[in-house]
Design a protein around this motif. Structure first.
Motif, PDB file in Angstrom:
ATOM      1  N   THR A   1       8.549 -13.391  -4.159  1.00  0.00           N
ATOM      2  CA  THR A   1       7.778 -12.892  -3.015  1.00  0.00           C
ATOM      3  C   THR A   1       8.053 -11.421  -2.708  1.00  0.00           C
ATOM      4  O   THR A   1       9.095 -10.882  -3.052  1.00  0.00           O
ATOM      5  N   SER A   2       7.098 -10.805  -2.011  1.00  0.00           N
ATOM      6  CA  SER A   2       7.304  -9.411  -1.605  1.00  0.00           C
ATOM      7  C   SER A   2       6.840  -9.113  -0.184  1.00  0.00           C
ATOM      8  O   SER A   2       7.271  -8.130   0.408  1.00  0.00           O
ATOM      9  N   GLY A   3       5.935  -9.910   0.364  1.00  0.00           N
ATOM     10  CA  GLY A   3       5.500  -9.657   1.726  1.00  0.00           C
ATOM     11  C   GLY A   3       4.801  -8.324   1.887  1.00  0.00           C
ATOM     12  O   GLY A   3       4.119  -7.833   0.976  1.00  0.00           O
ATOM     13  N   ARG A   4       5.011  -7.708   3.038  1.00  0.00           N
ATOM     14  CA  ARG A   4       4.307  -6.459   3.354  1.00  0.00           C
ATOM     15  C   ARG A   4       4.883  -5.276   2.577  1.00  0.00           C
ATOM     16  O   ARG A   4       6.048  -5.282   2.202  1.00  0.00           O
ATOM     17  N   GLU A   5       4.048  -4.270   2.373  1.00  0.00           N
ATOM     18  CA  GLU A   5       4.406  -3.127   1.552  1.00  0.00           C
ATOM     19  C   GLU A   5       4.846  -1.937   2.404  1.00  0.00           C
ATOM     20  O   GLU A   5       4.748  -1.970   3.633  1.00  0.00           O
ATOM     21  N   ILE A   6       5.316  -0.896   1.740  1.00  0.00           N
ATOM     22  CA  ILE A   6       5.806   0.289   2.435  1.00  0.00           C
ATOM     23  C   ILE A   6       5.128   1.532   1.873  1.00  0.00           C
ATOM     24  O   ILE A   6       5.080   1.721   0.655  1.00  0.00           O
ATOM     25  N   CYS A   7       4.595   2.369   2.765  1.00  0.00           N
ATOM     26  CA  CYS A   7       3.980   3.640   2.355  1.00  0.00           C
ATOM     27  C   CYS A   7       4.212   4.665   3.461  1.00  0.00           C
ATOM     28  O   CYS A   7       4.251   4.319   4.639  1.00  0.00           O
ATOM     29  N   SER A   8       4.361   5.912   3.079  1.00  0.00           N
ATOM     30  CA  SER A   8       4.537   6.972   4.076  1.00  0.00           C
ATOM     31  C   SER A   8       3.230   7.272   4.795  1.00  0.00           C
ATOM     32  O   SER A   8       2.136   7.046   4.257  1.00  0.00           O
ATOM     33  N   ALA A   9       3.336   7.769   6.000  1.00  0.00           N
ATOM     34  CA  ALA A   9       2.157   8.140   6.790  1.00  0.00           C
ATOM     35  C   ALA A   9       1.297   9.133   6.015  1.00  0.00           C
ATOM     36  O   ALA A   9       1.810  10.059   5.391  1.00  0.00           O
ATOM     37  N   GLY A  10       0.000   8.909   6.062  1.00  0.00           N
ATOM     38  CA  GLY A  10      -0.924   9.782   5.348  1.00  0.00           C
ATOM     39  C   GLY A  10      -1.055   9.467   3.880  1.00  0.00           C
ATOM     40  O   GLY A  10      -1.833  10.106   3.164  1.00  0.00           O
ATOM     41  N   GLY A  11      -0.296   8.459   3.400  1.00  0.00           N
ATOM     42  CA  GLY A  11      -0.338   8.096   1.991  1.00  0.00           C
ATOM     43  C   GLY A  11      -1.484   7.157   1.667  1.00  0.00           C
ATOM     44  O   GLY A  11      -2.353   6.869   2.504  1.00  0.00           O
ATOM     45  N   LEU A  12      -1.474   6.658   0.450  1.00  0.00           N
ATOM     46  CA  LEU A  12      -2.581   5.871  -0.087  1.00  0.00           C
ATOM     47  C   LEU A  12      -2.963   4.690   0.799  1.00  0.00           C
ATOM     48  O   LEU A  12      -4.148   4.403   0.993  1.00  0.00           O
ATOM     49  N   MET A  13      -1.986   3.984   1.341  1.00  0.00           N
ATOM     50  CA  MET A  13      -2.271   2.759   2.096  1.00  0.00           C
ATOM     51  C   MET A  13      -2.495   2.988   3.592  1.00  0.00           C
ATOM     52  O   MET A  13      -2.764   2.049   4.323  1.00  0.00           O
ATOM     53  N   ASP A  14      -2.407   4.228   4.027  1.00  0.00           N
ATOM     54  CA  ASP A  14      -2.592   4.549   5.441  1.00  0.00           C
ATOM     55  C   ASP A  14      -4.035   5.008   5.658  1.00  0.00           C
ATOM     56  O   ASP A  14      -4.311   6.184   5.859  1.00  0.00           O
ATOM     57  N   TRP A  15      -4.982   4.034   5.607  1.00  0.00           N
ATOM     58  CA  TRP A  15      -6.384   4.435   5.616  1.00  0.00           C
ATOM     59  C   TRP A  15      -7.064   4.305   6.972  1.00  0.00           C
ATOM     60  O   TRP A  15      -8.164   4.813   7.164  1.00  0.00           O
ATOM     61  N   ASN A  16      -6.451   3.615   7.929  1.00  0.00           N
ATOM     62  CA  ASN A  16      -7.103   3.484   9.230  1.00  0.00           C
ATOM     63  C   ASN A  16      -6.961   4.761  10.048  1.00  0.00           C
ATOM     64  O   ASN A  16      -5.848   5.232  10.283  1.00  0.00           O
ATOM     65  N   PRO A  17      -8.071   5.344  10.509  1.00  0.00           N
ATOM     66  CA  PRO A  17      -7.981   6.565  11.314  1.00  0.00           C
ATOM     67  C   PRO A  17      -7.306   6.303  12.649  1.00  0.00           C
ATOM     68  O   PRO A  17      -7.314   5.174  13.155  1.00  0.00           O
ATOM     69  N   GLU A  18      -6.720   7.348  13.196  1.00  0.00           N
ATOM     70  CA  GLU A  18      -5.964   7.206  14.439  1.00  0.00           C
ATOM     71  C   GLU A  18      -6.822   6.691  15.584  1.00  0.00           C
ATOM     72  O   GLU A  18      -6.333   5.986  16.472  1.00  0.00           O
ATOM     73  N   PHE A  19      -8.139   7.035  15.568  1.00  0.00           N
ATOM     74  CA  PHE A  19      -8.965   6.640  16.713  1.00  0.00           C
ATOM     75  C   PHE A  19      -9.160   5.138  16.815  1.00  0.00           C
ATOM     76  O   PHE A  19      -9.559   4.631  17.859  1.00  0.00           O
ATOM     77  N   ARG A  20      -8.869   4.404  15.750  1.00  0.00           N
ATOM     78  CA  ARG A  20      -8.997   2.949  15.829  1.00  0.00           C
ATOM     79  C   ARG A  20      -7.897   2.326  16.692  1.00  0.00           C
ATOM     80  O   ARG A  20      -8.021   1.211  17.177  1.00  0.00           O
TER      81      ARG A  20
END
Length: 433
Positions: free
Chosen positions: A141-160
């Motif tokens: 298992t691995s569960g949730r992932e880790i990415c730095s802010a602004g990286g590939l997986m940080d796709w939701n805009p702040e206004f959401r």
């Protein structure tokens, strides 16, 4: 997970044992109480009791169950990345995951290592599978992932104004990195999945040559994870990101797309396995247009495919370890197509069928840390077997055709294949006499 009691004999097929050695023609595999006691030529096989259960391989192939080394159980053939964290609640995702797990087993995959999972579902999925509540592969298992802010997986805009805690920990710096790993420790996962680099899917801000985590963050992840006896892997395409991961102490590299001489030397020195996950790139190129992928993204996938193909072959030929699997669960690369990865490595990358099968069995089990239990057909190991009606060494694409599977076995128990289609499995089995 229960083991089959009694003695089972699998005969009348060639044995491809997963070690990379040449196939044994006219082989016999004997299973007692769920474990292999003999695997080799029929001529040298010991006698078994007359009431032993017998499976006829029909002149086909007896081999280890496949290992999907980069399994996204909670990806539900999504159309776009945003689907992952804002489309369905955890309750529905859990049900979709159970369906994906059953499908993977039916496709001959008796084990799988998670490459990232929504809501920590894979931890509980593993418990349910091991308790025989649902069918599925043995899981790491691995569960949730880790990415730095602004990286590939940080796709939701702040206004959401929404977090992404169900999918990924977005970190800013070393302390956030440590906190994310500690949360995963409490979740009970085994592999920490990170995003050191970008991908062709994000050509404007985080393409496949972009770094999405810095070395200090990666090092903090490794130190914290290793302290708690967890392993670390990462989505590594960019050359520098690969080397950062290897220097930080990563236990596996996902993709390794643009590896250079220095990176290869680091990889080989520590004997770190790599899971290239290449068929996703080909599927993105072939089917991307019908799903509306921009041409810039498709062009990036072509570059990734070319670089990844060259890197994977180079790693294997240099003596490195390659695991097979990856990124199934997108609309254009759906669950159920897992064995296309194996065919691709034979037909497009240049692996021999024996090499590709070894990568998809033995190496996958090594990556999971369970090679002493399964991954090869050898005495003492669990009888996790795939019995195929046909010669997979002559036609590797047989592994893509579930209708050709005589049996998929875990611990000697038949879980899928032709022999499950009758009410009483052993009514069709021939008794020794």
């Amino acid at each position: 997970m229960k083991l089959q009691s009694g003695i089972t004999v699998v005969k009348n097929g060639q044995l491809v044992d997963g070690t990379g050695k040449a196939a044994v023609p006219n082989a016999t595999v004997i299973v007692q109480d769920g474990r292999i006691t003999y695997a080799g030529s029929a001529e040298a096989a010991p006698q078994t009791p007359p009431d032993a259960r017998v499976i006829d391989a029909k002149g086909g192939t007896i081999m280890p169950g496949l290992v999907e080394a980069h399994f996204h159980a909670t990806y539900f053939n999504i159309q776009e990345l945003q689907d992952l964290d804002i489309k369905y609640p955890v309750e529905y995702v859990s049900m979709l995951t159970a369906v994906n797990a059953k499908l993977a087993l039916e496709c001959g995959y008796t084990a799988a290592r998670s490459g990232g999972c929504l809501f920590n579902v894979d931890v509980w999925l593993k418990k349910a599978i091991e308790a025989d509540l649902i069918a599925g592969p043995r899981l790491a298992t691995s569960g949730r992932e880790i990415c730095s802010a602004g990286g590939l997986m940080d796709w939701n805009p702040e206004f959401r104004k929404i977090g992404m805690e169900g999918l990924v920990f977005i970190i800013n710096g070393v302390e956030d990195a440590r906190s994310a790993v500690r949360a995963l420790v409490k979740d009970g996962i085994e592999w920490v999945k990170t995003y050191p680099t970008g991908d062709a899917a994000s050509p404007d801000t985080n393409d496949h040559h972009t770094l999405c985590m810095n070395f200090d963050e990666m090092n903090a992840v490794v130190q914290t994870a290793h302290n708690h006896k967890l392993k670390v892997t990462g989505h590594c395409r960019a050359t520098q990101g690969i080397k950062n991961a290897l220097r930080a102490g990563y236990d596996c590299i996902e993709h390794g797309t643009f590896i250079d001489d220095e990176g290869l030397e680091l990889l080989l020195k520590r004997d770190v396995p790599c899971v290239p996950a290449l068929y996703f790139e080909k599927a993105s190129i072939l089917r991307g247009p019908e799903f509306g992928l921009p041409q810039s993204v498709i062009d990036g996938h072509q570059e990734t495919l070319d670089g990844g193909t060259a890197s994977a072959l180079r790693i294997l030929r240099a003596g490195g370890r390659i695991g097979l699997g990856g990124d199934y669960g997108f609309g254009w690369n759906p669950h159920g197509d897992y064995a296309r990865e194996i065919s691709f490595f034979v037909k497009d990358v240049g692996f021999t069928p024996l090499e590709a099968i070894m990568c998809a069995t033995k190496t996958g089990a090594e990556i999971m840390g369970r090679s002493h239990e399964f991954g090869t057909v050898e005495s003492g190991k669990l009888a996790d077997l795939l019995i195929v009606d046909g010669d997979v060494l002559k036609d590797i694409a047989l592994l893509e055709d579930r209708s050709r599977f005589i049996a998929v076995m875990q611990g000697g128990v038949i879980k899928a294949g032709q022999l499950t289609r009758t009410e009483h499995t052993w009514d069709n089995a021939t008794k020794m006499g």
